[in-house]
Design an enzyme around this catalytic site. Structure first.
Site, PDB file in Angstrom:
ATOM      1  N   LYS A  38       8.993   4.282   1.301  1.00 16.92           N
ATOM      2  CA  LYS A  38       9.664   3.356   1.980  1.00 16.92           C
ATOM      3  C   LYS A  38       9.684   1.824   1.361  1.00 16.92           C
ATOM      4  O   LYS A  38      10.895   1.130   1.256  1.00 16.92           O
ATOM      5  CB  LYS A  38       9.691   3.039   3.580  1.00 16.92           C
ATOM      6  CG  LYS A  38       7.992   2.447   3.893  1.00 16.92           C
ATOM      7  CD  LYS A  38       7.938   1.096   3.865  1.00 16.92           C
ATOM      8  CE  LYS A  38       6.476   0.670   4.207  1.00 16.92           C
ATOM      9  NZ  LYS A  38       6.362  -0.843   4.220  1.00 16.92           N
TER      10      LYS A  38
ATOM     11  N   ARG B 222       7.541  -8.463   1.687  1.00 14.80           N
ATOM     12  CA  ARG B 222       7.404  -8.808   0.325  1.00 14.80           C
ATOM     13  C   ARG B 222       8.170  -7.831  -0.692  1.00 14.80           C
ATOM     14  O   ARG B 222       8.703  -8.452  -1.735  1.00 14.80           O
ATOM     15  CB  ARG B 222       5.917  -8.759  -0.025  1.00 14.80           C
ATOM     16  CG  ARG B 222       5.402  -7.342  -0.242  1.00 14.80           C
ATOM     17  CD  ARG B 222       3.964  -7.580  -0.204  1.00 14.80           C
ATOM     18  NE  ARG B 222       3.124  -8.028   0.892  1.00 14.80           N
ATOM     19  CZ  ARG B 222       1.836  -8.182   1.251  1.00 14.80           C
ATOM     20  NH1 ARG B 222       0.951  -7.779   0.326  1.00 14.80           N
ATOM     21  NH2 ARG B 222       1.436  -8.578   2.500  1.00 14.80           N
TER      22      ARG B 222
END
Length: 334
Positions: A188, A252
């Site tokens: 993912k 991030r």
């Protein structure tokens, strides 16, 4: 009262240390960096978790043997690229049957092993489990409701991990599908880079929804080919983790993708994010796994070309949109 050693003092390790200490456990938090250990001990503030105070009861140490000594539970929370070398350092003090829970997400590029497989390679005497799901450290540290999945080789170990972490704001399910849990968590991050790139290009919600939907199709296709359970990829560690990572500014990977979409190089984006961008390290491994298991991964392929071959992000999107016509679901017939 449980005694816990958290190996790794990044945002996730620190957030979990705070969570575990709030349950009344004895917690040691280990840092590999002398300056970081000193700073965290003195300030009790993690620079990437503003507003969260690390309780004085948590012992922050750079002594790995101390962090591991006589612990009921060890939590491995180091970036994926450091998992093998950290596990190797842990070997002399890891006792037979020691429960080690990996909470990092990634795939080792050189071997294509999941992180629990890497840990088992270095700590064969350990009982290695995983904990994963849609769980940003920034929110867990603040006590916001979160759900995760504990995977282990035995029901007993999975339920031990479940009991160790679960409280009124952190709900934990159990699963025997360690492989599927880890693949969902690692892959993912690559799709989240693509979602961020689309954001950086100024595309909208339609594009994001398409990337999430077709992204989980790629993840589940590869994951089941490798032996993961199909249902896992439509649970918390599959579609759940993918949604939160593609949509949140805590991610991030998404933030790095936005910068790349705005024209920065991969190196410039990683420097600006100031934290490890796991999707960058998993991208090549994901592509290699696709080739090994003969699976088509068009989004992951385009992300690799943008990251490592200098392909303009807009060209990558165009190539995805102009692929040959397909049916959406293979096993549904006219």
């Amino acid at each position: 009262m449980l005694s816990v050693g958290v190996i790794g003092s990044g945002t996730w390790g620190t957030a979990l240390a705070v969570l575990l200490q709030s349950k009344g456990y004895s917690v040691d938090l280990w840092s590999a960096v002398h300056e970081e250990a000193e700073s965290l001990s003195a300030s009790r503030i993690h620079p990437n978790l503003p507003g969260i105070r690390i309780p004085e009861e948590i012992c922050i140490t750079e002594d790995l043997e101390k962090a591991m000594d006589s612990k009921d539970l060890l939590v491995m929370s180091v970036p994926s690229v450091y998992v093998r070398q950290t596990a190797a350092k842990m070997n002399p003090w890891c006792r037979e049957g020691q429960i080690v829970v990996n909470v990092a997400k990634g795939i080792e590029e050189s071997t294509l092993m999941t992180l629990s497989q890497v840990i088992e390679d270095e700590l064969p005497m350990g009982d290695v489990a995983v904990l994963s799901g849609p769980s940003h450290a920034e929110e867990v540290s603040r006590g916001l409701p979160t759900t995760c999945v504990a995977g282990a080789h035995s029901r007993k170990t999975a339920e031990f991990v479940q009991d160790a972490f679960m409280n009124q704001v952190f709900r934990v399910y159990t699963s025997p599908d360690i492989l599927g849990i880890e693949l969902g968590g690692a892959l993912k991050n690559v799709i989240a880079l693509a979602a961020g790139i689309a954001d950086g290009l100024g595309y909208g919600d339609n594009t994001k929804a398409a990337l999430i939907t077709r992204g989980i199709a790629e993840i589940s296709r590869l994951g089941t080919a490798m032996g993961g359970a199909f249902q896992t990829f439509f649970g918390l560690t599959g579609i759940g983790d993918l949604i939160v990572t593609c949509a949140s500014m805590h991610s991030r990977n998404r933030r790095a993708g936005i910068l790349i979409g705005q024209g920065k190089t991969m190196e410039e984006a990683m420097e600006e994010v100031h934290m490890v961008v796991e999707g960058v390290y998993s991208a090549k491994a994901a592509l290699a796994l696709g080739k090994k298991y003969h699976q088509s991964l068009p989004i992951i392929e385009q992300v690799n070309q943008v990251l490592f071959e200098g392909k303009p992000a807009k060209d990558a999107v165009n190539d995805l949109m102009l692929r040959d016509k397909r049916v959406e679901i293979q096993d549904v017939f006219w």
